[in-house]
Design a protein around this motif. Structure first.
Motif, PDB file in Angstrom:
ATOM      1  N   ILE A  46       0.852  -1.188   0.000  1.00  0.00           N
ATOM      2  CA  ILE A  46       0.000   0.000   0.000  1.00  0.00           C
ATOM      3  C   ILE A  46       0.887   1.237   0.000  1.00  0.00           C
ATOM      4  CG2 ILE A  46      -1.738   1.287   1.257  1.00  0.00           C
ATOM      5  CD1 ILE A  46      -3.162  -1.153   1.135  1.00  0.00           C
ATOM      6  N   TRP A  47       0.700   2.091  -1.004  1.00  0.00           N
ATOM      7  CA  TRP A  47       1.391   3.367  -1.065  1.00  0.00           C
ATOM      8  C   TRP A  47       0.384   4.471  -0.792  1.00  0.00           C
ATOM      9  CZ3 TRP A  47       5.782   4.362  -5.070  1.00  0.00           C
ATOM     10  CH2 TRP A  47       6.759   3.348  -4.964  1.00  0.00           C
ATOM     11  N   ALA A  48       0.697   5.331   0.160  1.00  0.00           N
ATOM     12  CA  ALA A  48      -0.133   6.499   0.432  1.00  0.00           C
ATOM     13  C   ALA A  48       0.445   7.680  -0.339  1.00  0.00           C
ATOM     14  CB  ALA A  48      -0.152   6.803   1.924  1.00  0.00           C
ATOM     15  N   ILE A  49      -0.389   8.312  -1.152  1.00  0.00           N
ATOM     16  CA  ILE A  49       0.043   9.463  -1.948  1.00  0.00           C
ATOM     17  C   ILE A  49      -0.538  10.714  -1.297  1.00  0.00           C
ATOM     18  CG2 ILE A  49       0.218  10.421  -4.269  1.00  0.00           C
ATOM     19  CD1 ILE A  49       1.369   7.567  -3.916  1.00  0.00           C
ATOM     20  N   ASP A  50       0.273  11.386  -0.515  1.00  0.00           N
ATOM     21  CA  ASP A  50      -0.072  12.604   0.206  1.00  0.00           C
ATOM     22  C   ASP A  50      -1.402  12.471   0.958  1.00  0.00           C
ATOM     23  OD1 ASP A  50       0.269  15.085   1.281  1.00  0.00           O
ATOM     24  OD2 ASP A  50       0.496  16.139  -0.593  1.00  0.00           O
ATOM     25  N   HIS A  51      -2.474  13.121   0.490  1.00  0.00           N
ATOM     26  CA  HIS A  51      -3.736  13.126   1.230  1.00  0.00           C
ATOM     27  C   HIS A  51      -4.304  11.720   1.442  1.00  0.00           C
ATOM     28  CE1 HIS A  51      -7.440  14.484   2.885  1.00  0.00           C
ATOM     29  NE2 HIS A  51      -8.176  14.259   1.811  1.00  0.00           N
ATOM     30  N   GLY A  52      -3.899  10.768   0.606  1.00  0.00           N
ATOM     31  CA  GLY A  52      -4.309   9.379   0.813  1.00  0.00           C
ATOM     32  C   GLY A  52      -3.858   8.836   2.157  1.00  0.00           C
ATOM     33  N   LEU A  53      -2.834   9.467   2.739  1.00  0.00           N
ATOM     34  CA  LEU A  53      -2.360   9.059   4.052  1.00  0.00           C
ATOM     35  C   LEU A  53      -3.434   9.249   5.119  1.00  0.00           C
ATOM     36  CD1 LEU A  53      -0.036   8.158   5.913  1.00  0.00           C
ATOM     37  CD2 LEU A  53       0.665  10.556   6.041  1.00  0.00           C
ATOM     38  N   ASP A  54      -4.268  10.280   4.964  1.00  0.00           N
ATOM     39  CA  ASP A  54      -5.311  10.529   5.961  1.00  0.00           C
ATOM     40  C   ASP A  54      -6.283   9.349   6.043  1.00  0.00           C
ATOM     41  OD1 ASP A  54      -4.502  13.146   6.809  1.00  0.00           O
ATOM     42  OD2 ASP A  54      -5.202  13.896   4.876  1.00  0.00           O
ATOM     43  N   LEU A  55      -6.607   8.753   4.889  1.00  0.00           N
ATOM     44  CA  LEU A  55      -7.487   7.584   4.901  1.00  0.00           C
ATOM     45  C   LEU A  55      -6.786   6.398   5.550  1.00  0.00           C
ATOM     46  CD1 LEU A  55     -10.073   6.094   4.133  1.00  0.00           C
ATOM     47  CD2 LEU A  55      -9.059   5.656   1.890  1.00  0.00           C
ATOM     48  N   CYS A  56      -5.522   6.191   5.229  1.00  0.00           N
ATOM     49  CA  CYS A  56      -4.782   5.084   5.836  1.00  0.00           C
ATOM     50  C   CYS A  56      -4.771   5.226   7.352  1.00  0.00           C
ATOM     51  CB  CYS A  56      -3.354   5.050   5.299  1.00  0.00           C
ATOM     52  SG  CYS A  56      -3.212   4.583   3.557  1.00  0.00           S
ATOM     53  N   ARG A  57      -4.561   6.448   7.819  1.00  0.00           N
ATOM     54  CA  ARG A  57      -4.532   6.669   9.263  1.00  0.00           C
ATOM     55  C   ARG A  57      -5.910   6.417   9.880  1.00  0.00           C
ATOM     56  NH1 ARG A  57      -3.699  12.270  12.622  1.00  0.00           N
ATOM     57  NH2 ARG A  57      -3.194  11.323  14.642  1.00  0.00           N
ATOM     58  N   ALA A  58      -6.969   6.898   9.194  1.00  0.00           N
ATOM     59  CA  ALA A  58      -8.327   6.710   9.711  1.00  0.00           C
ATOM     60  C   ALA A  58      -8.668   5.229   9.837  1.00  0.00           C
ATOM     61  CB  ALA A  58      -9.330   7.410   8.807  1.00  0.00           C
ATOM     62  N   MET A  59      -8.107   4.413   8.942  1.00  0.00           N
ATOM     63  CA  MET A  59      -8.338   2.970   8.975  1.00  0.00           C
ATOM     64  C   MET A  59      -7.335   2.247   9.861  1.00  0.00           C
ATOM     65  SD  MET A  59      -9.040   2.182   4.947  1.00  0.00           S
ATOM     66  CE  MET A  59      -9.098   0.419   5.282  1.00  0.00           C
ATOM     67  N   ASN A  60      -6.379   2.993  10.398  1.00  0.00           N
ATOM     68  CA  ASN A  60      -5.270   2.408  11.152  1.00  0.00           C
ATOM     69  C   ASN A  60      -4.523   1.381  10.298  1.00  0.00           C
ATOM     70  OD1 ASN A  60      -3.679   2.372  13.488  1.00  0.00           O
ATOM     71  ND2 ASN A  60      -4.706   0.540  14.265  1.00  0.00           N
TER      72      ASN A  60
END
Length: 233
Positions: A46-60
């Motif tokens: 899974i690669w988080a591309i900038d703002h996509g990181l916020d979703l990854c964090r929300a999902m832990n």
């Protein structure tokens, strides 16, 4: 599942060629997919591309890599990722390429045998969506753009694909990208095409739907670059 298939919660795509062995899921900064959809659809790293990181964090969900210029993700999300030891590459905001384009280039450098699921590409800014669409279509990397509401697949010269629906799409649309598509056929839909031509300046092949009693459609292309777009209510 066969080596030419990729399964989404809404259905299974079967390509005319085997898919690469290495799969990446890129979470970008447009409309976030539903968390349960991403949980089911994501594959590989899974690669988080900038703002996509916020979703990854929300999902832990700790990403395997973080890339971007940091202008859209929450600062504390970056701190969260760094605290978890996520490898990252940060760029200057004043740059020529978008974060998604930089991610595509980095994956091409890292692997010549990669397949991508890119999510978060829809529902945000129109200019970002258009940039991602064309960048992905002509990247040379096989990939799918998808979330729980929309999906887009690409065909190039001599390729074909089939889609077996678990959830019936409300719309099936075809778009020629860059130049004319020739020898275009689609079966299993209400308005089929056989050996047709489709030009970017005359995008008439929109809002098709599965034929009555059909749960699958098949598209084949002789020449050109084609986007196959699906929409769910």
């Amino acid at each position: 599942m066969r080596d030419n298939e990729f399964s989404l919660p809404q259905g299974t795509i079967a390509f005319s060629h085997a898919l690469p062995a290495h799969i990446y899921t890129l979470v970008t900064g447009g409309r976030p997919p539903a968390a349960d959809w991403l949980q089911k659809a994501s594959r590989g790293k899974i690669w988080a591309i900038d703002h996509g990181l916020d979703l990854c964090r929300a999902m832990n969900r700790t990403p395997d890599f973080l890339l971007g210029d940091g202008d859209s993700a929450a600062p504390d999300a970056w701190a969260w990722a760094l605290a978890r030891g996520v490898p990252c590459e940060r760029f200057n905001v004043k740059k020529d390429l978008t974060d998604t384009q930089l991610a595509l280039a980095k994956i091409k450098e890292a692997s010549t045998d990669a397949f991508l699921l890119l999510t978060g590409a829809f529902g945000g800014r129109f200019d970002h969506a258009m940039s991602s669409l064309f960048s992905c279509a002509f990247s040379g990397l096989p990939m799918i753009l998808a979330d729980d509401k929309e999906a887009c697949f690409f065909l190039h010269d001599g390729e074909s694909l089939s889609f077996r629906a678990k959830q019936k799409p409300q719309a099936i649309s075809l778009f020629a990208l860059g130049s004319e598509c020739r020898g275009l056929s689609i079966e299993g839909v209400e308005w089929p095409l056989e050996n047709a031509s489709l030009r970017p300046e005359e995008p008439y092949a929109v809002s098709n739907e599965l034929a009555e009693g059909s749960s699958a459609f098949h598209v084949r292309l002789q020449a050109g670059t084609l986007a196959v777009y699906l929409y769910w209510q």
